[in-house]
Design an enzyme around this catalytic site. Structure first.
Site, PDB file in Angstrom:
ATOM      1  N   HIS A  43     -12.781   4.551   6.697  1.00  0.00           N
ATOM      2  CA  HIS A  43     -12.857   5.911   7.280  1.00  0.00           C
ATOM      3  C   HIS A  43     -14.351   6.553   7.575  1.00  0.00           C
ATOM      4  O   HIS A  43     -14.389   6.970   8.560  1.00  0.00           O
ATOM      5  CB  HIS A  43     -11.861   7.089   6.606  1.00  0.00           C
ATOM      6  CG  HIS A  43     -10.547   6.980   6.927  1.00  0.00           C
ATOM      7  ND1 HIS A  43      -9.695   8.024   7.118  1.00  0.00           N
ATOM      8  CD2 HIS A  43      -9.903   5.866   6.857  1.00  0.00           C
ATOM      9  CE1 HIS A  43      -8.368   7.392   7.322  1.00  0.00           C
ATOM     10  NE2 HIS A  43      -8.476   6.312   7.026  1.00  0.00           N
ATOM     11  N   HIS A 163      -3.545  -2.849   4.954  1.00  0.00           N
ATOM     12  CA  HIS A 163      -2.518  -1.837   4.365  1.00  0.00           C
ATOM     13  C   HIS A 163      -1.590  -2.798   3.117  1.00  0.00           C
ATOM     14  O   HIS A 163      -0.663  -2.169   2.531  1.00  0.00           O
ATOM     15  CB  HIS A 163      -1.585  -1.460   5.061  1.00  0.00           C
ATOM     16  CG  HIS A 163      -2.010  -0.436   6.315  1.00  0.00           C
ATOM     17  ND1 HIS A 163      -1.641  -0.292   7.616  1.00  0.00           N
ATOM     18  CD2 HIS A 163      -3.030   0.616   5.897  1.00  0.00           C
ATOM     19  CE1 HIS A 163      -2.360   0.900   8.055  1.00  0.00           C
ATOM     20  NE2 HIS A 163      -3.148   1.285   7.029  1.00  0.00           N
ATOM     21  N   THR A 164      -2.005  -3.935   2.800  1.00  0.00           N
ATOM     22  CA  THR A 164      -1.520  -4.581   1.622  1.00  0.00           C
ATOM     23  C   THR A 164      -1.776  -3.814   0.353  1.00  0.00           C
ATOM     24  O   THR A 164      -1.150  -4.047  -0.480  1.00  0.00           O
ATOM     25  CB  THR A 164      -1.909  -6.139   1.396  1.00  0.00           C
ATOM     26  OG1 THR A 164      -1.275  -6.736   0.335  1.00  0.00           O
ATOM     27  CG2 THR A 164      -3.620  -6.043   1.515  1.00  0.00           C
ATOM     28  N   THR A 180       3.881  -2.481   0.519  1.00  0.00           N
ATOM     29  CA  THR A 180       4.313  -3.789   0.095  1.00  0.00           C
ATOM     30  C   THR A 180       4.828  -3.748  -1.427  1.00  0.00           C
ATOM     31  O   THR A 180       4.676  -2.672  -1.870  1.00  0.00           O
ATOM     32  CB  THR A 180       3.317  -4.960  -0.120  1.00  0.00           C
ATOM     33  OG1 THR A 180       2.321  -4.375  -0.856  1.00  0.00           O
ATOM     34  CG2 THR A 180       2.621  -5.256   1.215  1.00  0.00           C
ATOM     35  N   ASN A 182       3.783  -4.885  -4.019  1.00  0.00           N
ATOM     36  CA  ASN A 182       2.620  -4.637  -4.983  1.00  0.00           C
ATOM     37  C   ASN A 182       1.568  -4.110  -4.498  1.00  0.00           C
ATOM     38  O   ASN A 182       0.651  -4.817  -3.968  1.00  0.00           O
ATOM     39  CB  ASN A 182       2.643  -6.122  -5.718  1.00  0.00           C
ATOM     40  CG  ASN A 182       1.389  -6.125  -6.963  1.00  0.00           C
ATOM     41  OD1 ASN A 182       0.794  -4.804  -7.213  1.00  0.00           O
ATOM     42  ND2 ASN A 182       1.609  -6.654  -8.019  1.00  0.00           N
ATOM     43  N   ILE A 185      -2.112  -5.353  -5.196  1.00  0.00           N
ATOM     44  CA  ILE A 185      -2.712  -6.664  -4.717  1.00  0.00           C
ATOM     45  C   ILE A 185      -3.018  -6.901  -3.352  1.00  0.00           C
ATOM     46  O   ILE A 185      -2.278  -6.612  -2.498  1.00  0.00           O
ATOM     47  CB  ILE A 185      -1.672  -7.741  -5.162  1.00  0.00           C
ATOM     48  CG1 ILE A 185      -1.354  -7.564  -6.698  1.00  0.00           C
ATOM     49  CG2 ILE A 185      -2.033  -9.107  -5.083  1.00  0.00           C
ATOM     50  CD1 ILE A 185      -2.547  -8.083  -7.701  1.00  0.00           C
ATOM     51  N   ASP A 187      -3.353  -9.296  -0.653  1.00  0.00           N
ATOM     52  CA  ASP A 187      -2.834 -10.681  -0.192  1.00  0.00           C
ATOM     53  C   ASP A 187      -2.273 -10.494   1.434  1.00  0.00           C
ATOM     54  O   ASP A 187      -2.371  -9.462   1.851  1.00  0.00           O
ATOM     55  CB  ASP A 187      -1.762 -11.198  -1.081  1.00  0.00           C
ATOM     56  CG  ASP A 187      -0.594 -10.048  -1.216  1.00  0.00           C
ATOM     57  OD1 ASP A 187      -0.288  -9.391  -0.500  1.00  0.00           O
ATOM     58  OD2 ASP A 187       0.225 -10.488  -2.186  1.00  0.00           O
TER      59      ASP A 187
END
Length: 251
Positions: A43, A163-164, A180, A182, A185, A187
Site C-alpha cells: 500500500h 493474497h495467499t 487459503t 493456510n 504460508i 505458495d
C-alpha cells in the site's frame, strides 16, 4: 522493464540493511504478522502515478493522514509493530525500511527471495486518496489502477497471488475470511483456490473472481495454479517492480 540506475549507498548503510533484515525476520516470525507487513509495503508503493511521478514507496504511509485513507484501515497496527525495529536503525529511510519488511514477509513465509536495492529517500507529502485497488470492483478497475502505476496484466495476476497470505477483516474492508487454508504460508494455493470455486469458510473477493472473467488474466491464473515455480518467478519480478516504482529510474 524500466531501466534502473541504483544510487550508491555507504557501506555503513548496507550493513544496517542486513542487520535490520535479521531483526525483521525475528519479529515477523514471532508475531505471525507477515500478511499485514506485506500489505503495508504494497500500500506504501501502490500509490505511484507513472504520469505525474507522485506517490510510491517513499515512506509517506507512516503519516496519520495517509493511514487514515479507507484502503489503509488497520495498517496503523503494522506501523506500530515495526516502529521498535525502525528505532534501532535511524540511519535507514522509512521508504527503504517498509519495502525491506515486505521482502522479508514474503521470504520468511516460504515465498521467493526478492532482490532489495537500498537508497529510497523519504518524501513528506502523502499522495491523494483513492489510488489503491478496491476489492468490490472488476477487471477494468484493476487495469486502471495498476496501469496508473505502470504495471501490466502479468504483474496484476502475480501480485494478486500475494493474497495467499493473510485474511480480510470485516472492520477493515467489509469482508471476512482467508483466501487459503493456510494464510501464513506463501505458495500458489491462492490460484488453486480461486479456480476450484467458492468453498465454505474461504474468501473470494470480486477482484479475485475478476481474474477468472478475463481472457487475458485467466491463462496466468491457470499457469500459476499448475506451476509454483512460474508463479514465484513472475511474482518476484512484479513485487520488485512495485517496490521500486519511481525509484532509481533511468531518465
Amino acid at each position: 522493464m524500466v531501466k534502473k540506475s541504483y544510487p550508491e549507498v555507504k557501506e555503513e548503510y548496507k550493513k544496517a540493511v542486513q542487520r535490520c533484515k535479521r531483526k525483521l525476520r525475528g519479529l515477523i516470525a514471532e508475531k505471525h504478522c507477515a500478511p499485514i507487513v506485506l500489505r503495508l509495503a504494497w500500500h506504501s508503493a501502490g500509490t505511484f502515478d507513472v504520469k505525474t511521478k507522485t506517490g510510491g514507496p517513499f515512506g509517506t504511509i507512516r503519516h496519520p493522514q495517509e493511514l487514515a485513507h479507507d484502503a489503509n484501515n488497520g495498517l496503523d497496527i503494522a506501523v506500530r509493530l515495526l516502529d521498535p525495529i525502525k528505532e534501532l536503525f535511524p540511519i535507514l529511510s522509512y521508504a527503504d525500511f517498509y519495502q525491506l519488511a515486505g521482502v522479508v514477509a514474503v521470504e520468511i513465509t516460504g515465498g521467493p527471495e526478492i532482490p532489495f536495492h537500498p537508497g529510497r529517500l523519504d518524501k513528506v507529502e502523502p499522495p491523494p486518496e483513492g489510488r489503491l485497488p478496491q476489492a468490490t470492483k472488476g477487471v477494468d478497475h484493476l487495469r486502471d489502477v495498476f496501469g496508473r502505476m505502470g504495471l501490466n496484466d502479468k504483474d496484476i495476476v502475480a501480485l494478486s497471488g500475494g493474497h495467499t497470505l493473510g485474511r480480510c477483516h470485516k472492520e477493515r474492508s467489509g469482508f471476512e475470511g482467508a483466501w487459503t487454508p493456510n494464510p501464513l504460508i506463501f505458495d500458489n494455493s491462492y490460484f488453486k483456490e480461486i479456480l476450484s470455486g467458492e468453498k465454505e469458510g474461504l474468501l473470494q473477493l470480486p477482484t479475485d473472481k475478476a481474474l477468472l472473467d478475463d481472457p487475458l488474466f485467466l491463462p496466468f491464473v491457470e499457469k500459476y495454479a499448475a506451476d509454483e515455480d512460474a508463479f514465484f518467478e513472475d511474482y518476484t519480478e512484479a513485487h520488485l517492480k512495485l517496490s521500486e516504482l519511481g525509484f532509481a529510474d533511468k531518465e
